[in-house]
Structure formats: C-alpha cells, structure tokens
Design a protein around this motif. Structure first.
Motif, PDB file in Angstrom:
ATOM      1  N   PHE A 118     -48.865 -64.032   1.277  1.00  0.00           N
ATOM      2  CA  PHE A 118     -49.177 -63.233   2.464  1.00  0.00           C
ATOM      3  C   PHE A 118     -48.165 -63.497   3.578  1.00  0.00           C
ATOM      4  O   PHE A 118     -47.680 -62.569   4.231  1.00  0.00           O
ATOM      5  CB  PHE A 118     -50.592 -63.561   2.943  1.00  0.00           C
ATOM      6  CG  PHE A 118     -50.957 -62.924   4.250  1.00  0.00           C
ATOM      7  CD1 PHE A 118     -51.051 -61.542   4.380  1.00  0.00           C
ATOM      8  CD2 PHE A 118     -51.204 -63.711   5.368  1.00  0.00           C
ATOM      9  CE1 PHE A 118     -51.383 -60.951   5.598  1.00  0.00           C
ATOM     10  CE2 PHE A 118     -51.539 -63.134   6.582  1.00  0.00           C
ATOM     11  CZ  PHE A 118     -51.636 -61.750   6.698  1.00  0.00           C
TER      12      PHE A 118
ATOM     13  N   LEU B 288     -45.656 -60.842   5.275  1.00  0.00           N
ATOM     14  CA  LEU B 288     -45.725 -60.596   6.718  1.00  0.00           C
ATOM     15  C   LEU B 288     -44.352 -60.751   7.374  1.00  0.00           C
ATOM     16  O   LEU B 288     -43.983 -59.978   8.258  1.00  0.00           O
ATOM     17  CB  LEU B 288     -46.730 -61.558   7.351  1.00  0.00           C
ATOM     18  CG  LEU B 288     -47.104 -61.331   8.815  1.00  0.00           C
ATOM     19  CD1 LEU B 288     -47.817 -59.990   8.975  1.00  0.00           C
ATOM     20  CD2 LEU B 288     -48.011 -62.473   9.303  1.00  0.00           C
TER      21      LEU B 288
ATOM     22  N   LEU C 210     -48.746 -61.268  13.495  1.00  0.00           N
ATOM     23  CA  LEU C 210     -50.010 -61.320  12.767  1.00  0.00           C
ATOM     24  C   LEU C 210     -51.067 -60.613  13.604  1.00  0.00           C
ATOM     25  O   LEU C 210     -51.513 -61.112  14.642  1.00  0.00           O
ATOM     26  CB  LEU C 210     -50.418 -62.776  12.516  1.00  0.00           C
ATOM     27  CG  LEU C 210     -51.797 -62.995  11.875  1.00  0.00           C
ATOM     28  CD1 LEU C 210     -51.917 -62.257  10.556  1.00  0.00           C
ATOM     29  CD2 LEU C 210     -52.066 -64.491  11.693  1.00  0.00           C
TER      30      LEU C 210
ATOM     31  N   ALA D 159     -52.830 -57.401   8.793  1.00  0.00           N
ATOM     32  CA  ALA D 159     -53.601 -58.041   7.727  1.00  0.00           C
ATOM     33  C   ALA D 159     -54.266 -56.995   6.845  1.00  0.00           C
ATOM     34  O   ALA D 159     -54.297 -57.118   5.611  1.00  0.00           O
ATOM     35  CB  ALA D 159     -54.650 -58.983   8.337  1.00  0.00           C
TER      36      ALA D 159
ATOM     37  N   TRP E  81     -51.971 -55.469   4.366  1.00  0.00           N
ATOM     38  CA  TRP E  81     -51.669 -56.318   3.202  1.00  0.00           C
ATOM     39  C   TRP E  81     -52.644 -56.002   2.065  1.00  0.00           C
ATOM     40  O   TRP E  81     -52.242 -55.966   0.893  1.00  0.00           O
ATOM     41  CB  TRP E  81     -51.766 -57.788   3.593  1.00  0.00           C
ATOM     42  CG  TRP E  81     -51.344 -58.719   2.490  1.00  0.00           C
ATOM     43  CD1 TRP E  81     -50.108 -58.812   1.907  1.00  0.00           C
ATOM     44  CD2 TRP E  81     -52.150 -59.693   1.816  1.00  0.00           C
ATOM     45  NE1 TRP E  81     -50.096 -59.778   0.929  1.00  0.00           N
ATOM     46  CE2 TRP E  81     -51.334 -60.337   0.857  1.00  0.00           C
ATOM     47  CE3 TRP E  81     -53.484 -60.090   1.946  1.00  0.00           C
ATOM     48  CZ2 TRP E  81     -51.819 -61.342   0.026  1.00  0.00           C
ATOM     49  CZ3 TRP E  81     -53.963 -61.096   1.124  1.00  0.00           C
ATOM     50  CH2 TRP E  81     -53.135 -61.708   0.170  1.00  0.00           C
TER      51      TRP E  81
ATOM     52  N   VAL F 278     -56.722 -65.958   2.029  1.00  0.00           N
ATOM     53  CA  VAL F 278     -56.066 -65.693   3.311  1.00  0.00           C
ATOM     54  C   VAL F 278     -57.070 -65.759   4.464  1.00  0.00           C
ATOM     55  O   VAL F 278     -56.759 -66.267   5.546  1.00  0.00           O
ATOM     56  CB  VAL F 278     -55.348 -64.328   3.275  1.00  0.00           C
ATOM     57  CG1 VAL F 278     -54.893 -63.907   4.671  1.00  0.00           C
ATOM     58  CG2 VAL F 278     -54.149 -64.401   2.342  1.00  0.00           C
ATOM     59  N   ASN F 279     -58.274 -65.267   4.243  1.00  0.00           N
ATOM     60  CA  ASN F 279     -59.297 -65.332   5.287  1.00  0.00           C
ATOM     61  C   ASN F 279     -59.640 -66.780   5.635  1.00  0.00           C
ATOM     62  O   ASN F 279     -59.932 -67.109   6.788  1.00  0.00           O
ATOM     63  CB  ASN F 279     -60.554 -64.586   4.855  1.00  0.00           C
ATOM     64  CG  ASN F 279     -60.393 -63.077   4.967  1.00  0.00           C
ATOM     65  OD1 ASN F 279     -59.529 -62.587   5.698  1.00  0.00           O
ATOM     66  ND2 ASN F 279     -61.220 -62.337   4.253  1.00  0.00           N
TER      67      ASN F 279
ATOM     68  N   LEU G  10     -56.861 -67.889   7.870  1.00  0.00           N
ATOM     69  CA  LEU G  10     -56.992 -67.307   9.205  1.00  0.00           C
ATOM     70  C   LEU G  10     -58.080 -68.017  10.013  1.00  0.00           C
ATOM     71  O   LEU G  10     -57.924 -68.245  11.213  1.00  0.00           O
ATOM     72  CB  LEU G  10     -57.300 -65.817   9.096  1.00  0.00           C
ATOM     73  CG  LEU G  10     -56.181 -64.950   8.481  1.00  0.00           C
ATOM     74  CD1 LEU G  10     -56.659 -63.526   8.277  1.00  0.00           C
ATOM     75  CD2 LEU G  10     -54.937 -64.986   9.359  1.00  0.00           C
TER      76      LEU G  10
ATOM     77  N   CYS H 112     -58.400 -61.481  12.699  1.00  0.00           N
ATOM     78  CA  CYS H 112     -57.508 -60.840  11.726  1.00  0.00           C
ATOM     79  C   CYS H 112     -58.080 -60.842  10.301  1.00  0.00           C
ATOM     80  O   CYS H 112     -57.422 -60.355   9.374  1.00  0.00           O
ATOM     81  CB  CYS H 112     -56.147 -61.535  11.722  1.00  0.00           C
ATOM     82  SG  CYS H 112     -55.227 -61.362  13.264  1.00  0.00           S
TER      83      CYS H 112
END
Length: 278
Positions: free
Chosen positions: A35, A39, A44, A49, A52, A73-74, A77, A85
């Motif tokens: 990710f 990016l 960001l 997001a 993606w 990814v969460n 974040l 995001c």
C-alpha cells in the motif's frame, strides 16, 4: 503525509509485541508495504485509501483477498492514528460450501502419506500426521516436543492465548520412536539436518512435491488443509462446535463454521435429497 519506511518498521515491532505469529505479522507488513509503495509521494487521504481498494479489484484480486489486504492496512492506519482513512471492506455473501477443487479428502490424505513413505520422507509423513491428528497450525509445530510426546499433551502459547492440545497415544509412540532415531533427547522433534526448526515455507514446499507421486491436485495440498480435515473429522465424531472452536484456538465460532463447510458436490447431494422437484 505519506507512509514512511520508519513508520512501517515501528508498526512491525508493534505486531511482534502483540504476540502475532511470524506468518501473520509478515503478511500484515507485506500488504502494508504494498500500500505504501502504491501511495508513493501522494498524501494519505480517505480518498486515496479508497482508490487503493479499487486498484486491487482492477488488478484482479479475489474479493476475499482484497478484504484481507484492507484489514492489514486498516490496522496500520489505526496504529498511525489515521482512522479517518480506514477503508470499508467489500461485502461478500457468505458461501454455504467449499470449492471441491480445494477440498482434501481422507483418501487423498492417505495417498499423500503413502507417497511420502514411498519416497523415504519419514519426517514429512510424520509431520503431516501430527498436524492432521491434532488440528494444530503449521506455526504451532514448534510445540511438538519430546516432552510433549511423553506427556501426551502440549501447551500452545500464541497470539496472547494459551491452549492445551492432547496428542493421540499412537501418535506419541511414533513421535518418540522418530525422536530416538534422530537422537533427539529433548525439545522440538521436527528439525532440519542442521538442527534448526522446519520452516513453514519448507513444509509447504515438501508437501507440494508429493502431489504428482500421490496423484492429488496441487490446489488441495497445503498444511492448512490438514487442519481443515481434522476439523471435519472431529466435528463428525462429537458434533460439538464449541469444543471444536476451543481445540482449534478460535475466538469466534463463526471462524470455526468456515472449517465445517461441505463441498459443492456434497451440498448438491443434500439438495437432491429434499425431493422438492416432482
């Protein structure tokens, strides 16, 4: 703000502190790095997001795979304090059966054992039997020790949880016999020639090498499928999904239900038995 390599490194250390298995931590880091590379120098933002997720779909990833990558990814974040995001997962209707091309049958399992024995792969055959007879994860093979075989049980400590796994007496005898043959007096039983623990990747590779000899499709041959086979056999014997969840180390019974899905062919046979077509 972009995601820096330093932030990824700190996140990796955080995963290890959470007592995640090396396999899980590695997957999270792999997905998050992917990710971050996608990016690039862009800021960001929630919009970036979300894009993606669309990028992954356009690349042809299966919905379940996309959701798995989004979950990783969460988590990153949230760790970075950028929860605004977070990306919503794809909504996938729950399947009522497994794909037959991925379902390992008891007969195919036996053919894999016979192939390993025929090729002189004693360690591999015993390792497959151990996973299939106990339902342990491949990352938990390290807890199969000489001491555990003598006691008939082992205590597994992973992901911040502790559970006790009982080892069948016949399996214990085979494990101790193998350990004596390898001159292993204590500690882990499944070791390489150099004395290092057998890795997940090595187990996977050795199992795949049996496919042609055993006449089993490669799509069915991987360590986790042995755990699935154990789950279905255990449930058919006791019909207790709560007990099975405890044995498998699942926090949610919903996860255990996935292990008990029948194949499409078996599902079709059940539909035929309803007799609703005159």
């Amino acid at each position: 703000m972009t995601i820096s390599s330093r932030e990824l490194s700190v996140f990796s250390a955080h995963l290890r502190q959470e007592d995640r298995s090396s396999g899980t931590a590695g997957k999270y880091l792999h997905d998050c790095t992917g990710f971050a590379l996608w990016l690039g120098d862009r800021a960001l933002t929630p919009e970036a997001a979300a894009q993606w997720r669309e990028h992954l779909l356009q690349k042809g990833y299966a919905p379940a795979t996309v959701n798995s990558m989004l979950s990783a990814v969460n988590r990153l974040l949230k760790f970075l304090g950028r929860e605004e995001c977070r990306v919503r997962s794809l909504r996938i209707q729950r399947r009522t059966f497994r794909e037959q091309r991925r379902e390992l049958t008891r007969g195919e399992y036996q053919r894999l054992l016979d192939a390993a024995a025929g090729l002189g792969r004693e360690r591999l055959a015993l390792l497959m039997e151990t996973i299939c007879a106990t339902g342990i994860r491949v990352s938990e093979v390290q807890y199969i020790t000489v001491e555990a075989a003598r006691a008939g049980r082992t205590e597994i400590r992973l992901k911040g949880k502790i559970r006790t796994i009982l080892l069948p007496s016949k399996l214990c005898r085979k494990l101790l016999k193998y350990a004596r043959k390898q001159k292993t007096a204590s500690g882990e039983i499944f070791l390489t020639r150099s004395g290092a623990p057998v890795s997940r990747r090595q187990i996977w590779r050795e199992m795949k090498a049996l496919c042609k000899e055993a006449g089993v499709e490669a799509s069915k041959v991987f360590p986790h499928n042995l755990r699935h086979l154990f789950a279905t056999a255990f449930y058919r014997a006791c019909r207790d999904i709560v007990k099975l969840a405890d044995v498998l180390g699942h926090s949610s019974i919903d996860t255990t239900r996935i292990y008990l899905m029948t194949t499409g062919a078996e599902h079709a046979r059940q539909m035929e038995k309803l007799g609703l077509v005159t």
